[in-house]
Write a protein that holds these residues in place. Structure first.
Motif, PDB file in Angstrom:
ATOM      1  N   ARG A 159      -6.051  23.579  16.403  1.00 54.28           N
ATOM      2  CA  ARG A 159      -6.997  23.115  15.391  1.00 54.28           C
ATOM      3  C   ARG A 159      -6.673  23.582  13.981  1.00 54.28           C
ATOM      4  O   ARG A 159      -7.107  22.969  13.016  1.00 54.28           O
ATOM      5  N   GLY A 160      -5.965  24.685  13.823  1.00 55.92           N
ATOM      6  CA  GLY A 160      -5.709  25.202  12.485  1.00 55.92           C
ATOM      7  C   GLY A 160      -4.394  25.948  12.424  1.00 55.92           C
ATOM      8  O   GLY A 160      -3.863  26.390  13.445  1.00 55.92           O
ATOM      9  N   VAL A 161      -3.874  26.088  11.195  1.00 62.03           N
ATOM     10  CA  VAL A 161      -2.583  26.741  11.006  1.00 62.03           C
ATOM     11  C   VAL A 161      -2.572  27.457   9.666  1.00 62.03           C
ATOM     12  O   VAL A 161      -3.180  27.003   8.696  1.00 62.03           O
ATOM     13  N   GLY A 162      -1.885  28.595   9.610  1.00 60.36           N
ATOM     14  CA  GLY A 162      -1.742  29.312   8.361  1.00 60.36           C
ATOM     15  C   GLY A 162      -0.873  30.542   8.538  1.00 60.36           C
ATOM     16  O   GLY A 162      -0.995  31.258   9.543  1.00 60.36           O
ATOM     17  N   GLY A 163       0.039  30.769   7.626  1.00 68.70           N
ATOM     18  CA  GLY A 163       0.852  31.976   7.644  1.00 68.70           C
ATOM     19  C   GLY A 163       1.665  32.165   8.898  1.00 68.70           C
ATOM     20  O   GLY A 163       1.807  33.285   9.383  1.00 68.70           O
ATOM     21  N   MET A 195      -8.252  27.201   6.638  1.00 68.57           N
ATOM     22  CA  MET A 195      -7.466  26.297   7.445  1.00 68.57           C
ATOM     23  C   MET A 195      -6.796  25.298   6.525  1.00 68.57           C
ATOM     24  O   MET A 195      -7.438  24.528   5.844  1.00 68.57           O
ATOM     25  N   LYS A 196      -5.485  25.252   6.497  1.00 69.77           N
ATOM     26  CA  LYS A 196      -4.782  24.438   5.529  1.00 69.77           C
ATOM     27  C   LYS A 196      -4.289  23.126   6.104  1.00 69.77           C
ATOM     28  O   LYS A 196      -4.181  22.154   5.392  1.00 69.77           O
ATOM     29  N   ASN A 197      -3.972  23.066   7.386  1.00 71.47           N
ATOM     30  CA  ASN A 197      -3.507  21.841   8.009  1.00 71.47           C
ATOM     31  C   ASN A 197      -3.994  21.782   9.437  1.00 71.47           C
ATOM     32  O   ASN A 197      -4.333  22.788  10.031  1.00 71.47           O
ATOM     33  N   ILE A 198      -3.993  20.570   9.986  1.00 70.52           N
ATOM     34  CA  ILE A 198      -4.319  20.391  11.386  1.00 70.52           C
ATOM     35  C   ILE A 198      -3.050  20.053  12.124  1.00 70.52           C
ATOM     36  O   ILE A 198      -2.276  19.204  11.695  1.00 70.52           O
ATOM     37  N   LEU A 199      -2.807  20.714  13.243  1.00 70.53           N
ATOM     38  CA  LEU A 199      -1.626  20.445  14.039  1.00 70.53           C
ATOM     39  C   LEU A 199      -1.824  19.183  14.854  1.00 70.53           C
ATOM     40  O   LEU A 199      -2.914  18.891  15.306  1.00 70.53           O
ATOM     41  N   MET A 220       1.850  32.191  17.666  1.00 70.79           N
ATOM     42  CA  MET A 220       2.737  32.489  16.544  1.00 70.79           C
ATOM     43  C   MET A 220       4.040  31.729  16.725  1.00 70.79           C
ATOM     44  O   MET A 220       5.129  32.290  16.739  1.00 70.79           O
ATOM     45  N   GLY A 221       3.893  30.416  16.926  1.00 68.50           N
ATOM     46  CA  GLY A 221       5.041  29.524  16.892  1.00 68.50           C
ATOM     47  C   GLY A 221       5.702  29.220  18.205  1.00 68.50           C
ATOM     48  O   GLY A 221       6.710  28.512  18.235  1.00 68.50           O
ATOM     49  N   SER A 222       5.138  29.709  19.321  1.00 65.22           N
ATOM     50  CA  SER A 222       5.737  29.408  20.622  1.00 65.22           C
ATOM     51  C   SER A 222       4.680  29.533  21.706  1.00 65.22           C
ATOM     52  O   SER A 222       3.673  30.235  21.540  1.00 65.22           O
ATOM     53  N   ALA A 223       4.915  28.847  22.826  1.00 63.49           N
ATOM     54  CA  ALA A 223       3.993  28.950  23.955  1.00 63.49           C
ATOM     55  C   ALA A 223       3.933  30.382  24.479  1.00 63.49           C
ATOM     56  O   ALA A 223       2.868  30.869  24.872  1.00 63.49           O
ATOM     57  N   GLY A 238      -4.158  35.100   7.307  1.00 62.84           N
ATOM     58  CA  GLY A 238      -3.813  36.516   7.374  1.00 62.84           C
ATOM     59  C   GLY A 238      -4.019  37.061   8.769  1.00 62.84           C
ATOM     60  O   GLY A 238      -3.529  36.513   9.748  1.00 62.84           O
ATOM     61  N   ASP A 239      -4.789  38.143   8.864  1.00 63.32           N
ATOM     62  CA  ASP A 239      -5.024  38.800  10.148  1.00 63.32           C
ATOM     63  C   ASP A 239      -6.281  38.305  10.851  1.00 63.32           C
ATOM     64  O   ASP A 239      -6.669  38.866  11.885  1.00 63.32           O
ATOM     65  N   HIS A 240      -6.938  37.287  10.307  1.00 64.34           N
ATOM     66  CA  HIS A 240      -8.233  36.893  10.842  1.00 64.34           C
ATOM     67  C   HIS A 240      -8.243  35.471  11.372  1.00 64.34           C
ATOM     68  O   HIS A 240      -7.597  34.576  10.812  1.00 64.34           O
TER      69      HIS A 240
END
Length: 206
Positions: free
Chosen positions: A44-48, A1-5, A67-70, A91-93
């Protein structure tokens, strides 16, 4: 997890900023991820290009993937779960926790509810490069934990002098979190084993 939204008014929001020359005003783009039919949602988390969290649907919290939209919302809640939460993605997980039979189970998904894998009694927080981290209960104590594969390669990271611990993030073969030692929670670093534990700093338990 690299950032929190960022979360506002109970809605899951993705907040993005564009790169501008020094001195220019930053331009913010806010994307509402709140799925139709949910009473509230949290990211809670974001990545890729993916976002994870949970959404309340019919009074039950459902682990969620966007994946970027409601409209892209994917319900990850596994069959038989009372509640579930996704905490990290890479990635895929996706990783998190699902309540099954009144017990929290550290969880791994691969993009669908049907892909759910029960890792162990506990909770998973981070995922990167095929490694997942969190904590698992050993008796009544939480032990920082590392999983390298679906349920088959659990590593107990709890330092021998620690009463309880949790791993919160992972990247490049390193794991970070906290360990309870001598009445304090200590910022902790591991490299795949309990013996590799490094005490980074301590903070008093209040």
């Amino acid at each position: 997890m690299k950032n929190i939204l960022h979360i506002t008014h109970g809605l899951a929001l993705a907040v993005l900023t564009s790169m501008l020359p020094i001195g220019a005003n930053a331009q913010w783009v806010v994307i509402d991820l709140h799925p139709a039919g949910a009473t509230f949602s949290v990211a809670r988390g974001v990545g890729g290009g993916q976002q994870v969290g949970y959404a309340a649907v019919g009074g039950v919290n459902h682990a969620s993937l966007w994946m970027g939209s409601a409209a892209s919302w994917v319900d990850l809640n596994p069959a038989g779960a009372n509640d579930s939460y996704a905490n990290g993605v890479s990635g895929d997980h996706q990783v998190g926790v699902a309540e099954i039979g009144g017990e929290g189970r550290a969880s791994l998904w691969s993009g669908t509810a049907a892909s759910w894998v029960d890792l162990k009694h506990g909770c998973a927080f981070g995922v990167s490069g095929g490694q997942r981290v969190g904590y698992a209960f050993v008796g009544s104590l939480a032990h920082a934990s590392l999983w390298g594969g679906p349920g088959s390669s659990w590593v107990d990271l709890n330092p021998f002098q620690s009463t309880n611990s949790s791993a919160l993030g992972v990247d490049g073969g390193q794991q970070v979190g906290e360990s309870g030692v001598g009445g304090q929670y200590r910022a902790s670093l591991w490299r795949g084993t309990a013996a590799s534990w490094v005490d980074l700093k301590s903070r008093q338990i209040y």
